[in-house]
Design an enzyme around this catalytic site. Structure first.
Site, PDB file in Angstrom:
ATOM      1  N   CYS A   2      -3.838  24.182  13.618  1.00 19.64           N
ATOM      2  CA  CYS A   2      -4.985  24.106  12.731  1.00 19.64           C
ATOM      3  C   CYS A   2      -4.458  23.978  11.302  1.00 19.64           C
ATOM      4  CB  CYS A   2      -5.910  25.310  12.801  1.00 19.64           C
ATOM      5  SG  CYS A   2      -6.603  25.642  14.405  1.00 19.64           S
ATOM      6  N   ARG A  27      -1.610  18.978  12.502  1.00 20.91           N
ATOM      7  CA  ARG A  27      -1.638  20.364  12.967  1.00 20.91           C
ATOM      8  C   ARG A  27      -2.786  20.631  13.935  1.00 20.91           C
ATOM      9  NH1 ARG A  27       1.208  24.086   9.431  1.00 20.91           N
ATOM     10  NH2 ARG A  27      -0.003  25.671  10.486  1.00 20.91           N
ATOM     11  N   TRP A  74      -7.422  23.025  16.141  1.00 16.60           N
ATOM     12  CA  TRP A  74      -6.823  22.919  17.468  1.00 16.60           C
ATOM     13  C   TRP A  74      -7.420  24.100  18.231  1.00 16.60           C
ATOM     14  CZ3 TRP A  74      -3.755  25.996  20.652  1.00 16.60           C
ATOM     15  CH2 TRP A  74      -3.167  25.334  21.729  1.00 16.60           C
ATOM     16  N   ASN A  98      -6.877  29.952  10.794  1.00 16.95           N
ATOM     17  CA  ASN A  98      -5.852  29.561  11.762  1.00 16.95           C
ATOM     18  C   ASN A  98      -5.395  30.835  12.449  1.00 16.95           C
ATOM     19  OD1 ASN A  98      -6.016  27.118  10.543  1.00 16.95           O
ATOM     20  ND2 ASN A  98      -3.959  27.153   9.647  1.00 16.95           N
ATOM     21  N   GLY A  99      -5.162  30.773  13.752  1.00 19.19           N
ATOM     22  CA  GLY A  99      -4.661  31.956  14.458  1.00 19.19           C
ATOM     23  C   GLY A  99      -5.659  32.434  15.492  1.00 19.19           C
ATOM     24  N   GLU A 478      14.341  17.008  28.305  1.00 12.98           N
ATOM     25  CA  GLU A 478      13.717  16.497  27.081  1.00 12.98           C
ATOM     26  C   GLU A 478      13.027  15.142  27.344  1.00 12.98           C
ATOM     27  OE1 GLU A 478      12.790  17.611  24.422  1.00 12.98           O
ATOM     28  OE2 GLU A 478      12.699  15.988  22.983  1.00 12.98           O
ATOM     29  N   LYS A 482       9.020  14.393  26.850  1.00 17.72           N
ATOM     30  CA  LYS A 482       8.492  13.331  25.983  1.00 17.72           C
ATOM     31  C   LYS A 482       7.522  12.455  26.759  1.00 17.72           C
ATOM     32  CE  LYS A 482       9.451  14.653  22.886  1.00 17.72           C
ATOM     33  NZ  LYS A 482      10.292  15.549  22.151  1.00 17.72           N
ATOM     34  N   GLU A 485       4.178  14.375  27.517  1.00 19.28           N
ATOM     35  CA  GLU A 485       3.300  14.699  26.389  1.00 19.28           C
ATOM     36  C   GLU A 485       2.695  13.461  25.735  1.00 19.28           C
ATOM     37  OE1 GLU A 485       6.793  15.985  23.246  1.00 19.28           O
ATOM     38  OE2 GLU A 485       4.760  16.607  22.809  1.00 19.28           O
ATOM     39  N   HIS A 501      17.291  20.974  47.099  1.00 16.86           N
ATOM     40  CA  HIS A 501      16.770  22.322  47.373  1.00 16.86           C
ATOM     41  C   HIS A 501      15.246  22.383  47.285  1.00 16.86           C
ATOM     42  CE1 HIS A 501      20.824  23.731  47.567  1.00 16.86           C
ATOM     43  NE2 HIS A 501      21.083  23.165  46.390  1.00 16.86           N
ATOM     44  N   LYS A 601       1.180  19.808  16.072  1.00 15.96           N
ATOM     45  CA  LYS A 601       2.495  20.160  15.539  1.00 15.96           C
ATOM     46  C   LYS A 601       2.392  21.589  15.023  1.00 15.96           C
ATOM     47  CE  LYS A 601       6.355  17.869  14.205  1.00 15.96           C
ATOM     48  NZ  LYS A 601       7.112  17.265  15.312  1.00 15.96           N
TER      49      LYS A 601
END
Ligand code: F6R
Length: 606
Positions: A2, A27, A74, A98-99, A478, A482, A485, A501, A601
């Site tokens: 946010c 954000r 967000w 925010n939070g 990684e 990528k 997402e 396995h 982000k």
């Protein structure tokens, strides 16, 4: 997570708030809103979706007022819609937040009992009504102090008041918040990025503090409401790095910037004359450190895993890695002779920050590997190793990953030489190879058309797997992160040797599988694992490095060859095609590459 902006000025603020919100969208981008004060009332506009949606839905010219607050969201409590969008206002108070407020249910009940009516499903609205209630019997500063003490959880707040129309209150616990100073106006922002286009003079609030911002004056207070003095910092102006330039997306720009990221890192940390690593003012004696714990989230966690392989190769240190959200709630045995390294691009990730605080409370040695040097994690660590890669705006981390692993590799080299665990000749050779890395990265970036073509197959598949061993295993994780997402395609990263396995059961005819098999000490083993998936029908994209050795395998669907260098550095080169694969796959699907769905982000909630 946010974004908050607040402006107190001598001129109309709504269009400046909108401009700042556009910068803050990285954000959070599921809804946006703003509130200003004029004609003796709070006027609020809110909309689901992006800031330009808000702009289209409302005529900003009608939103007058010289004091205002804005927010990009967000979602945490309540679905993303215009009702749950911030600000949340009562008849006389408007709040952006925010939070997460952990005791919101209890507070809501007691406020409802007192006659307060709630419109949204958010935890934030509770703050609005709590302040409204506390203002009935208290002056502003007492009401704020009292309200903050009643809140459990984390917050950064921006608040305006109908009856005190010339000011904004900002408050912080857990989530970052900054004050900016301009000519005849002052600002509140959830990070310096939002404020940078307006000012380079910034003060960061610390946990528990609040501030009162007027157009010509800012006052700071501690958690008990006592006035305090705070320093004003001057930020370096770096506006160009906040622009996309000729690139279609920030992610594309940030992928291409990676040779520069590495060059800058080398310039900062390698003494060219003496071919030595420069780590200045390291606050501990090297022999005091017997073990290392690396902590991060997401991509930053993959950097930690990468570092484990290097530290274990180059030093005899005992190396542990941890996902921050797991570390903080375990019953950890803190070790005096351990160095705790916190890896974070933003330096604000709530879980990583909480893990750092836990280590600080236990008086551990803490070190931050961060991009944003003004961040909370940087400020609260004993020692900071900045990655100097410039602002990373694309939500998916790219250049920051290479920046992080570069610094961690350099640190591993330094420990290795100081502890006499690497031979001087090897050390010098590794530094020489490192200096050549930017050129190799530039060449690797040219691998473009092949990857574009290959990405269609991934888009058509139900799912995909990314396999690697040793140094390539963190890169496989990684690469899979990528792809999922950005393209919303199911992708799993796995150690190649683990397939048999269990996960081998997932392989079916035509499934795309990326195998990272550079010609390093793990090569032969990985190629055997590759055969196992080919035998079960997988379409293998082999990513290896150029070499005179042939790959002895049939039925490989596609091969991509990166440049060659010593095996420690191959992970840098292997990362690039995987970033591009995810980028082109999302591009072909027409997805919003810089702002993937459900993400943001700087994750400042737990
Ligand atoms: C993935 C990504 C995230 C971040 C994670 C930690 O592309 O960017 O997984 O790496 O949210 O963020 P920082 O590094 O800011 O702590």
């Amino acid at each position: 997570m946010c974004g908050i902006i607040g402006i107190s000025s001598n001129k109309s603020v709504s269009s400046s708030i909108i401009n700042s919100l556009k910068k803050l969208e990285y954000r959070g981008y599921d809804s946006a809103g703003l509130a200003t004060l004029f004609d003796g009332e709070i006027h609020e506009i809110k909309s689901e979706g992006r800031v330009n949606h808000l702009e289209k839905n409302f005529d900003l010219k009608n939103l007058k007022g010289t004091v205002g607050i804005g927010h990009v969201r967000w979602a945490t409590h309540g679905i993303p819609n215009s009702i749950n969008a911030h600000p949340h206002s009562s008849h006389n108070v408007s709040v952006v937040h925010n939070g997460i407020i952990e005791n919101s249910t209890l507070l809501k009940k007691s406020l409802s009992d007192k006659g307060h009516k709630f419109k949204s499903q958010t935890d934030t609205e509770v703050i609005t009504h709590l302040i409204t209630e506390n203002l009935k019997t208290n002056e502003l500063e007492e009401a704020i102090t009292k309200t903050l003490k009643q809140l459990d959880g984390s917050f950064a707040l921006g608040i305006i008041f109908k009856e005190i129309p010339d000011l904004i209150v900002g408050a912080r616990r857990g989530s970052p918040l900054a004050v900016g100073y301009g000519p005849s106006e002052n600002y509140l922002g959830s990070d310096s990025y939002a404020l940078k286009s307006m000012t380079n003079k910034i003060t960061y609030l610390d946990d528990g503090e609040f501030c009162i911002i007027k157009k010509d004056q800012v006052n700071f207070f501690n958690q008990n409401g006592k006035k305090i003095n705070k320093k004003i910092l001057e930020l370096t102006s770096d506006e160009l790095s906040y622009e996309k330039g000729d690139f279609k997306h920030f992610m594309a720009k940030e992928i291409e910037e990676q040779p520069t990221t590495i060059k800058t890192g080398i310039k900062e940390y390698i003494d060219n004359l003496n071919n030595d690593v420069n780590i200045f003012n390291f606050p501990w004696k090297i022999n005091e450190i017997k073990s290392i714990t690396l902590i991060g989230c997401g991509t930053a966690y993959h950097s930690c895993l990468m570092a484990k392989y290097w530290f274990e190769k180059l030093t005899s240190l005992d190396v542990t890695i941890d996902i921050a959200s797991e570390f903080r709630y375990r019953n950890n045995r803190f070790k005096d002779n351990s160095l705790y390294i916190f890896v974070s691009q933003s330096g604000e990730t709530a879980d990583t920050y909480a893990a750092l605080n836990l280590c600080n409370q236990n008086k551990m040695k803490t070190c931050a590997v961060v991009n944003v040097i003004e961040s909370s994690i940087a400020r609260d660590s004993n020692y900071v190793l900045p990655i100097h890669c410039g602002p990373e705006i694309g939500v998916a981390s790219t250049k920051a990953f290479l920046g992080q692993i570069l610094i961690l590799y350099i640190l591993a080299l330094k420990f290795g030489i100081l502890k006499n665990e690497i031979k001087k000749d090897d050390y010098l050779q590794k530094i020489k190879d490192l200096k050549n890395l930017p050129i190799l990265l530039e060449k690797t970036l040219l691998l473009d058309n092949d990857i574009q073509a290959i990405s269609s197959t991934f888009n058509e598949a139900k799912g995909s797997m990314f396999l690697g061993r040793g140094f390539s295993y963190p890169i496989a994780l990684e690469g899979a992160l990528k792809l999922k997402e950005l393209s919303y395609i199911h992708a799993e990263g796995y150690p190649a040797g683990e397939m048999k396995h269990g996960p081998l059961a997932l392989i079916e005819e035509g499934m795309p599988v990326v195998v990272l098999a550079p010609k390093d000490s793990y090569y032969k083993k990985t190629i055997s694992n590759m055969q196992e998936v080919i035998a079960r029908g997988a379409k293998v994209l082999l990513i290896t490095n150029k070499s005179t050795d042939e790959v002895f395998s049939e039925n490989i669907w596609q091969t991509i060859e990166v440049e060659s260098t010593n095996e420690d550095l191959l992970p840098f080169l292997l990362t690039v095609p995987l970033q591009k694969l995810a980028y082109y796959s999302a591009l072909k699907k027409g997805y919003d590459i810089d702002k993937p769905r459900n993400l943001a982000k700087s994750v400042t909630v737990e």
